[in-house]
Structures are given as C-alpha cells and as structure tokens.
Design a protein around this motif. Sequence first.
Motif, mmCIF file in Angstrom:
data_model
loop_
_atom_site.group_PDB
_atom_site.id
_atom_site.type_symbol
_atom_site.label_atom_id
_atom_site.label_comp_id
_atom_site.label_asym_id
_atom_site.label_seq_id
_atom_site.Cartn_x
_atom_site.Cartn_y
_atom_site.Cartn_z
ATOM 1 N N ASP B 21 0.754 -1.263 0.032
ATOM 2 C CA ASP B 21 -0.072 -0.144 -0.020
ATOM 3 C C ASP B 21 0.908 1.190 0.053
ATOM 4 O O ASP B 21 2.303 1.294 -0.085
ATOM 5 C CB ASP B 21 -0.911 -0.069 1.192
ATOM 6 N N LEU B 52 -3.253 -5.301 -2.573
ATOM 7 C CA LEU B 52 -2.662 -4.327 -3.300
ATOM 8 C C LEU B 52 -3.360 -3.193 -3.544
ATOM 9 O O LEU B 52 -4.496 -3.243 -3.825
ATOM 10 C CB LEU B 52 -2.315 -4.957 -4.794
ATOM 11 N N SER B 53 -2.981 -1.746 -2.671
ATOM 12 C CA SER B 53 -3.749 -0.774 -3.047
ATOM 13 C C SER B 53 -3.439 -0.188 -4.175
ATOM 14 O O SER B 53 -2.444 -0.477 -5.064
ATOM 15 C CB SER B 53 -3.247 0.177 -1.846
ATOM 16 N N SER B 54 -4.285 1.017 -4.499
ATOM 17 C CA SER B 54 -3.782 1.880 -5.587
ATOM 18 C C SER B 54 -2.287 2.192 -5.873
ATOM 19 O O SER B 54 -1.813 2.108 -6.903
ATOM 20 C CB SER B 54 -4.445 3.365 -5.665
ATOM 21 N N ALA B 55 -1.786 2.661 -4.852
ATOM 22 C CA ALA B 55 -0.249 2.849 -4.705
ATOM 23 C C ALA B 55 0.548 1.604 -5.171
ATOM 24 O O ALA B 55 1.618 1.445 -5.781
ATOM 25 C CB ALA B 55 0.088 3.592 -3.430
#
Lengths: 716, 112
Positions: B21, B52-55
């Motif tokens: 993240d 899994l985040s956006s980043a």
Amino acid sequence: MENIDRQGAPAGVEQRIDVYPTHRHGDFRLRPGRPFPFGATLVPGGVNFSVYSSSAQSCTLVLFRKGERQPYAEIPFPDSFRIGHVWCMIVFDLDYEDVEYGYRMNGPGGPGHAFNPQAILLDPFAKAISGRDVWGAEPDWDRPAPYRGRLVYEDFDWEDDRPLEIPIEDLVVYEAHVRGLTAHESSGSRHPGTFAALREKIPYLKDLGVNCIELMPIFEFDEWENSRQSPITGETLFNYWGYSTVGFFAPKTGLAATGKMGMQVDELKTLVKALHAAGIEVLLDVVFNHTAEGNEMGPTISFRGIDNSTYYMLTPEGYYFNFSGCGNTLNCNNPVVRQMVLDCLRYWAADFHIDGFRFDLAAILGRDPWGAPLPNPPLLESLAFDPILGKCKLIAEAWDAGGLYQVGSFPAYGRWAEWNGKFRDDARCFLKGDEGTVGAIAKRVSGSPDLYGANGRGPTASINFITCHDGFTLHDLLAYNEKHNEANDEDNRDGESHNDSWNCGAEGETDDPGIIALRHRLAKNAFTLLLTSHGIPMILMGDDMLRTQQGNNNTYCQDNDLNWLDWSLLDRNADIHRFAANMIALRQAHPSLRPRDHMNGEDHSGAGYPDLSWHGAEAWQPDWSDGCRLAAWMIAGPSCQAQCREDDFIYVAMNSSWQAFPIELPGLPEGRRWHMAVNTALATPDDIHAPGDEVPLDDQGSFLIGDRSAIVLIGK
Amino acid sequence: MEIEVRSEGPVAVAAVSGDIDGKTAPAAQAQLLPVVEQSPQVVLEMSGVRFLSSAGLRMMLLVYRHATAREGKVVLVGLSEEIQDTMDMTGFLGFFTLADTLEEGLAHIEGA
C-alpha cells in the motif's frame, strides 16, 4: 511558522530546487503553492493545494487520515501564501493514499455571506471524494466533514484512445443510469450497479447497435440526500437519479466497485476506454444548475462556506433564487463560476476522454446573476468556442424550472443540440392515434425544420426521443393512462400529469393477448418513427426489452426494481429487442436517414425526384386534414445532397388509425423495385428484415397497411 | 511486506508477500527496480500478497515500465482472484502476463 533551510528535500526530488521545502508548520514541510490549477494536485514530493474565495479572511487546510473521524492536522495558509483571492500551498511528504482533506474558512457576515469556521468544507475542485464510498451503506451521521477530498493520480495509460468524434448525425444514443443497468440480480454482475459492471454489458450494447451511451449523473452526489422511509414499503427512498451535485470534478465513488479503495477514477477511465474500443461514445448528463446544498435550510458542504455570493444566485436580501426547483441556483454567469464550469468540462474531456455532455436544465446557464435570460450568455458562448471542447457534443435540456423554455431558440453558436421535447410530445400523440397530428409529425420526422431551420442549425440540433429517464418508459407509455407514483410517498402529486400515454385497453399489466400484442406493435411503431426520423435518436435504457416502472413516471428516489433493469425481459420481449436492433441497423445502413441538413423537397442532383416527399393513401397526395392518421414519406437517395446521395429510395408509412386500408406506392425509376424492410403488422420475425434481406413486393403499386402499423420499404 | 529475490537462469524471480500500500510501496519499489535493471525478465510470485492498494498497483506498473523499457517482460504468478478482479476493473491487468505456476511463468518468458 518558521522558514526552513537545510531540511533536505523529499525523497526523489533532491535535484529539484523548484520543489524544495521553504517553510515549516510543526512536522509539515511547506512551500508557497501555485495558484493554478485550483484543487489538490500531486507535485514532486508533495501536494499543491489551491482554493479560491473572494471574501474569506483566513483559510486553513484540514487533514484527516483516511476514515478517521477527527483531523490529524490543521495547517493555516500563511498570509504570504495568498495571491489575490487564492490560497495556495504545497505540503510535502503526505501519504497520497491515506489523506483526506478539507478547508476551514472565516470571513465577514451580512447578507450574501455564509462563512462558518466550524464547518470543514469540501474542495469544489476535489477530484475524488470520500464519505459515500459504498452505495447505500448507511453513513455515520455525526462524522465531522461528511464529504472529504482525496488525492488522485493522473497517470492513467490511455494507450491510443481518445474521444471517438463520431459525426453527430450518425449517433444512436442510449440513455442509462449506471446503477440501474446492472443492479438487478438478473444482470449477473460480480459488482452490481458499478462502472465495472457496465463494462460487462458492452456486448449487449454492441448487439443492440447503439454507438453512444449517455450516463445519468455520475458526478459525486449523495444518495442519502433527503432520504426517507417509504410508509408503503418501508424501504428507504434515496436520491437515486443523482441530479444534485456534491462535487463537479469527482466521479461518484459509490458507483465504483473499487470506490472503497479510492480507485473510482481508474475504474471509470477503464470503462470509457473499453466503450471506446467497442466504438461507443460516452456522454455525461451534467447538472450545473444547482448543487446539493439546497436553500437557507440546507447543509454547508462546500460552495456555501467557501464563497456563497460567488457560487449562488442571491436575492438582494441574501436568499437563494430557485430557478432549478431544487433550492438554489448555481451562479453560472459569474466569471469565476463560469471558469469553474469550463475547467470542469475540460477536465472530463481531457482526462476522462468524455465525448460530450448533456446539460440538465440548461436554460439556467443562460441567465444572468439576477436570473434574467441573457441574449448572448457568456458561459454558453465560452463552451461553444472552447479549444479543448472543440469536438465534444454539447446538448441542452433547453428549459428550466423557472419557466424559461428555449426548445428551438437555445443560444447555439453553431454547436449546441437540444433535447427536442416537441418531438417527444408530437410522437406520442401521433402514435396513439390522436386527431390532427400528421402535420406536426411531418415536421418532427424531417428534423424539425420549424425549430432548427431558420437559424441554419439543421436536424443535428435535434435530439429526438419518445421516452427518457424523466417520465414513462416506453412500455408504461403503452400500458398506463395515468401516472402511478404512490411509491414516491408524495400522494401521487409529483411527476408530469400530461403524458400523452395510452394503455391500449387496460391499465397496467394484463393477460389479454390482444392488448399485449397491440402494445408490442405500438412499441415497434415507436422505434420505427424514432429511427427513421431525421435528427439524433435517443433510446431509454431497457426500452428495447420493454422495461416497466409499473406506471411510475418519476422514479428519482426508487433504488429497487422500479429502476433496475430486469435482464430476463430480454427473453420475454425478445421480439422488441430484435426489432430495435434491426431498426438501428436499418438506420445505420442508410445515410439519407442521417442527413446533416434539412431536406427541403428539392432535387439536388437532377435525378428527377424531390429529396423528401409526402404522400397519402394516394401517392404524392398527402392528407394534412385533422381526420387523417396516415403519415407517409419518401426519401429519394439519388436526389439528396451529396452527403447522403449514395442511398436507395426509402418509403415509410405510419398508420395510427384503427383501420387497415390500401395505400398507393409512389413509382420508382426504371430498374428499382420496392422491398419490404419493416411491417409491424406482422409477427416476429417477419416484422423486420436485416439490411440486405428485404423482401421484394409482388405488388409494386399498392400496399395494404395494417391498423396501427408502420411499414418501411426500400426501393433498390 | 517482504520481497525475496532469486535467479532462475536469466530470469529474476521475486517472491512478494504481505500488503503493498502507500506505506510499503516505496520500499517495494526501491527493492524491485534494481532487480529489473539487472534482469528485465521478471517473474513476480504474488501468491503471498494479500492486498494491493492503488499505490501498490502503481508501483507494479512502474516495474512493468522499467522492464519493457529494457525489452523485458513481467509475469505475475499466483495472483489472488480478488486482486486480479481489482486489477481488471481498474485497467492494470492488461499490461501483465499472468500464470498459475512458476513453471508456467518461466515458460511465458522463454516463449517470448
């Protein structure tokens, strides 16, 4: 606040003196920001925050960690960071993903001002908004700052995509609600009611043959605005349609399956890219006439607390003008607001590759700050001449709730098209067999030259529709004489009472096979009329499978089966879907059904026929008398203007009377014969033939047209 | 978040585990980019990644860009269905080659 040096630069930007921190507030490293663009913008190592207020005396940036109730920091903008009326500041080292932000502003009191230093205000330019992350999830009503700005990466890889720029005359528009299209369990979507689920329906749109989808509002709105329990069903009534904007730059988080991850921007862009790859344009229904803040009694969310007198039309006493019917009126011809609208549309066109916009209650956009209609409205002119919007479709709903009705007279600057409300009204009256409607329908069929002829606008100014989200569905138009809006909990007072509808013999659902058959035939007549008319046809979501709202003609608050498309109808009403798809294909096969200019009865090539001619039971003898219910016209492709000359002869006859009778067919040039493409008197699959499969007529001189039936013949 | 890197012939295999993240993505990036610079043919073993985040997705895309800029390839092995779904909805999935097993992943690279 102290000036800093030797603090070092954020990771990765040691080489960039222009993004070196120069100031400090507590643990936060800062630098004076850039005034443009407004909003929160990622810059190397940090975020540039910029906000405008014409009369605020102080401004504080309020930072939250994602989802936490209380802010973890408040950073007042140093006075030296203000340029003119703009507060701007770069804050370094923020975790982009974990930050939510808002502003506190203080300013003068008195009429026109509404500053409230207690309120944490949403940035009018926020590109993503948290607070309503999952559709319908009950909010924490006591949360401070219920709607908060979030940071957005602007790194989407569009590969070779860009807006499709389909010539407007070639569009077939499908008006849909993102949630309504896939929320029903019959949709079979993994993530019902979302942008992602809409992407799964692209094959259906392709199969139907539409090349443009117009999405009902997708700018952030609050489905809980004015929510209440229905006393009838106990269900929650929502702000379902979403004609009440919270933030103009942010896609509605709750319409994205990944909204809870803050990835709504990526999800919507992925949808647009996929629609484009399938040859389908995307129009957005945009609501710039008012905001979700309501009148004096409404909540302070954003604009009101930032700059009330800039953003809203106010009486001299400081009350809100209400030309929208929704409590307030956005002050669109204030230069700053005008620029915001322009910035907003540019953002959607450039960053989301949106192909065009339909403006809700657009007549308001032509009013001056005191409400008077302007002869030359600067906003409409700016939009029409904007470089970035240069190829966008601009479509006006050319009326407002304040009584300004501008169908045919909307200031167009050669660009603007209009929802043609007269097409809807005349088509409905003609289809149900009203007296004295043939003359009117002739104007609508030929692209409404009475509305769009004199000023050189042409048929492409006319968005033709028989149904839209506002009012009955096509099925209900043929199944209900009266509106049935009880479920809205307003004692059936809401919604339009003059619908020009006809129930075909029984109010609502029926088992009577004769009535069902008649409804199907009239629905096919409606598709025939809509898709053979000059102008741009628009189809309401699900009308191709006879979606019903059970007689409710104002389903703005219904988050249930009244609005959710039941995909099992695709089987049950397969004949209508097949007919609609083939009718769209017929239109797309014939350029003379899609002219850029009005046909005027002249022979443009010397081929010996008028481009467009009118007929009656006898060829070349139209009957415009009140008692006549036959509209028949012929387009002679070879006599048309160059753009649509490569076409056959097309003869359309629509009989809206309850009697069948023979009609004489106009003669064709040597070597051509009439072929039947459409005859709605026949049952499926004989009612329509795909382009190329039309059936030659044995009798080339006359045709027995059925009662309440339409035919389309191709002379080839 | 942890990353273990090993070599399978000319291919770098990085086993990634934990959450990626906004907090861990910079460290993951700092570990993975030098790997790609050394050996642009990369298999990322993702079965240990829970979130899994956006980043995190953007970090992955950066790894992909670095690899393709060096005429390499990135194959993801053992991606959870949920992460795959998110990547599909947000447009990230199309950039990567997916494989169920390491052998399959290596075969994708050799076949390229």
